[in-house]
Design an enzyme around this catalytic site. Sequence first.
Site, PDB file in Angstrom:
ATOM      1  N   GLU A   1      -5.296   7.990   8.801  1.00  0.00           N
ATOM      2  CA  GLU A   1      -5.009   8.989   7.772  1.00  0.00           C
ATOM      3  C   GLU A   1      -3.498   9.168   7.664  1.00  0.00           C
ATOM      4  O   GLU A   1      -2.853   9.775   8.522  1.00  0.00           O
ATOM      5  CB  GLU A   1      -5.683  10.318   8.106  1.00  0.00           C
ATOM      6  CG  GLU A   1      -5.319  11.472   7.180  1.00  0.00           C
ATOM      7  CD  GLU A   1      -5.404  11.124   5.717  1.00  0.00           C
ATOM      8  OE1 GLU A   1      -4.361  11.212   5.032  1.00  0.00           O
ATOM      9  OE2 GLU A   1      -6.507  10.744   5.256  1.00  0.00           O
TER      10      GLU A   1
ATOM     11  N   TRP B   1      -7.323  -6.978   4.003  1.00  0.00           N
ATOM     12  CA  TRP B   1      -6.002  -7.306   4.541  1.00  0.00           C
ATOM     13  C   TRP B   1      -6.092  -8.380   5.622  1.00  0.00           C
ATOM     14  O   TRP B   1      -6.925  -8.296   6.530  1.00  0.00           O
ATOM     15  CB  TRP B   1      -5.350  -6.062   5.126  1.00  0.00           C
ATOM     16  CG  TRP B   1      -5.190  -4.930   4.163  1.00  0.00           C
ATOM     17  CD1 TRP B   1      -5.827  -3.715   4.212  1.00  0.00           C
ATOM     18  CD2 TRP B   1      -4.343  -4.890   3.010  1.00  0.00           C
ATOM     19  NE1 TRP B   1      -5.421  -2.936   3.164  1.00  0.00           N
ATOM     20  CE2 TRP B   1      -4.510  -3.617   2.405  1.00  0.00           C
ATOM     21  CE3 TRP B   1      -3.461  -5.801   2.427  1.00  0.00           C
ATOM     22  CZ2 TRP B   1      -3.830  -3.241   1.250  1.00  0.00           C
ATOM     23  CZ3 TRP B   1      -2.784  -5.426   1.278  1.00  0.00           C
ATOM     24  CH2 TRP B   1      -2.966  -4.168   0.701  1.00  0.00           C
TER      25      TRP B   1
ATOM     26  N   ARG C   1     -14.148   1.879   5.611  1.00  0.00           N
ATOM     27  CA  ARG C   1     -13.223   1.114   4.792  1.00  0.00           C
ATOM     28  C   ARG C   1     -12.078   0.654   5.689  1.00  0.00           C
ATOM     29  O   ARG C   1     -11.457   1.469   6.369  1.00  0.00           O
ATOM     30  CB  ARG C   1     -12.699   1.965   3.628  1.00  0.00           C
ATOM     31  CG  ARG C   1     -13.802   2.390   2.656  1.00  0.00           C
ATOM     32  CD  ARG C   1     -14.391   1.182   1.947  1.00  0.00           C
ATOM     33  NE  ARG C   1     -15.464   1.543   1.026  1.00  0.00           N
ATOM     34  CZ  ARG C   1     -16.742   1.273   1.228  1.00  0.00           C
ATOM     35  NH1 ARG C   1     -17.121   0.667   2.354  1.00  0.00           N
ATOM     36  NH2 ARG C   1     -17.647   1.589   0.323  1.00  0.00           N
TER      37      ARG C   1
ATOM     38  N   TYR D   1      -5.445   5.378  -9.101  1.00  0.00           N
ATOM     39  CA  TYR D   1      -6.624   4.623  -8.682  1.00  0.00           C
ATOM     40  C   TYR D   1      -7.866   5.070  -9.444  1.00  0.00           C
ATOM     41  O   TYR D   1      -8.734   4.252  -9.776  1.00  0.00           O
ATOM     42  CB  TYR D   1      -6.842   4.770  -7.177  1.00  0.00           C
ATOM     43  CG  TYR D   1      -5.823   4.009  -6.361  1.00  0.00           C
ATOM     44  CD1 TYR D   1      -6.047   2.677  -6.012  1.00  0.00           C
ATOM     45  CD2 TYR D   1      -4.634   4.601  -5.960  1.00  0.00           C
ATOM     46  CE1 TYR D   1      -5.108   1.966  -5.276  1.00  0.00           C
ATOM     47  CE2 TYR D   1      -3.688   3.898  -5.228  1.00  0.00           C
ATOM     48  CZ  TYR D   1      -3.932   2.576  -4.884  1.00  0.00           C
ATOM     49  OH  TYR D   1      -2.999   1.870  -4.176  1.00  0.00           O
TER      50      TYR D   1
ATOM     51  N   CYS E   1       0.828  -1.213   0.000  1.00  0.00           N
ATOM     52  CA  CYS E   1       0.000   0.000   0.000  1.00  0.00           C
ATOM     53  C   CYS E   1       0.861   1.260   0.000  1.00  0.00           C
ATOM     54  O   CYS E   1       1.650   1.479   0.917  1.00  0.00           O
ATOM     55  CB  CYS E   1      -0.893  -0.017   1.234  1.00  0.00           C
ATOM     56  SG  CYS E   1      -1.837   1.503   1.461  1.00  0.00           S
TER      57      CYS E   1
END
Length: 415
Positions: free
Chosen positions: A230, A162, A212, A281, A119
């Site tokens: 974040e 994950w 999410r 993305y 990621c």
Amino acid sequence: RHLQISPLPDARPPRMLAQFASTSTRTFLRVASSQKRLTSRPTKLTRFSPNPRPPTRNFITKMSSTLGKTGTPGNTAVADVSETGAFVRKEAGFRNRIEKGGAFPPESGRYHVYVSMACPWACRVVSTIGLKGLGDHVSWSAVHPTWQKTKPLDESDTHAGWAFAEAGTALSSPSGCGSFSGPVYDSDPIHGGKIKFVRDLYEKVGAPEGTRFTVPVLWDKKTGTIVSNESSEIMRDLNDAFDDVLAGADTKEIDLYPPALQSEIDSLNAWIYEGVNNGVYKSGFAVSQGAYETAVTELFACLDRIDDILGKRRYIAGDQLTEADVRLFPTLVRFDPVYIVYFKCAKKALREYKNIPGYIRDVYQTPGIKPSVNFWHIKTHYFTSHPVLNANAIVPIASEWDIEEPHGRDGEYPR
């Protein structure tokens, strides 16, 4: 004589290629449903051919059934598209800060960061820990790169995300394809076997519906809760909140957000995030041609702009490495190995640019950055985790590009 099984004339032919190539969740589900209907139609026997075609229908039926259960994105970012087919990322839901006198003060050994080495958002945090020399004060660990069904006993819950796995454990894709094992992942070092998925961490602290289950997750071991997910704010806190903890260390003097460059950094971050970090993305998760073309056009306009800037100064914000570089680099280092193919960003490879290739090498070779880059994790995650984009979890073999070669970025600017 050979007998060949064939559908009745009014039966629609299998659309295997259309199903596997589809990037639209809705199309994917619709095709999977039609395949199920196809298998319920009667068949007849045909006398013909000494070399009949192999019976592929059972294989197609099996794959359709499997993908119909596990190939959907569930509550993941893959499903976050607008009515026009454009990808729209949800904002992070946990936004607490590490600060003196606050609920989460800077204390050595108190915090742990859960990441994926695939990621880019998580790896910018790993880079910050490395650059600031915080490894003895803020721990981190990585999940397995291949998403798993996070409620494996609940067929109605299609979420895949994950997963923790013991070091060396091989996992298959959510659609049951392949077997993937490699380095740098392990079970949860804080909770052990009680926590099997990152989703479990969020549910443990009562995350609201629609959350999410993303990484990075900054976890407070003292209170047993999520501080933040974040990445940009975690980076800022790691940059200066622990300076007292780092007293006497050389890395204390490293400032990734220096006052003299803050305005420039903020300006760069804004358009680079929208056009590049999130732009890849928006290109890859778009489910309409128009949304894709809009995103990919903006992406390459931004890349052209970046290459031009890097011909005028060594780093993106000036003559020193800053937060803006740490945010940009993870996207660039993944571009040629993954995004060109997987996210259809194929207009131009980064190695074709004049200044970007040397810049990637320059940042990568900076002390503290290398631990945040693992190409096995990067390629394995993207190509094995989203059956709706890559049903068979085939990981392509890419051309070699030596990131360890001299970067040639030192010297006079502009060039």
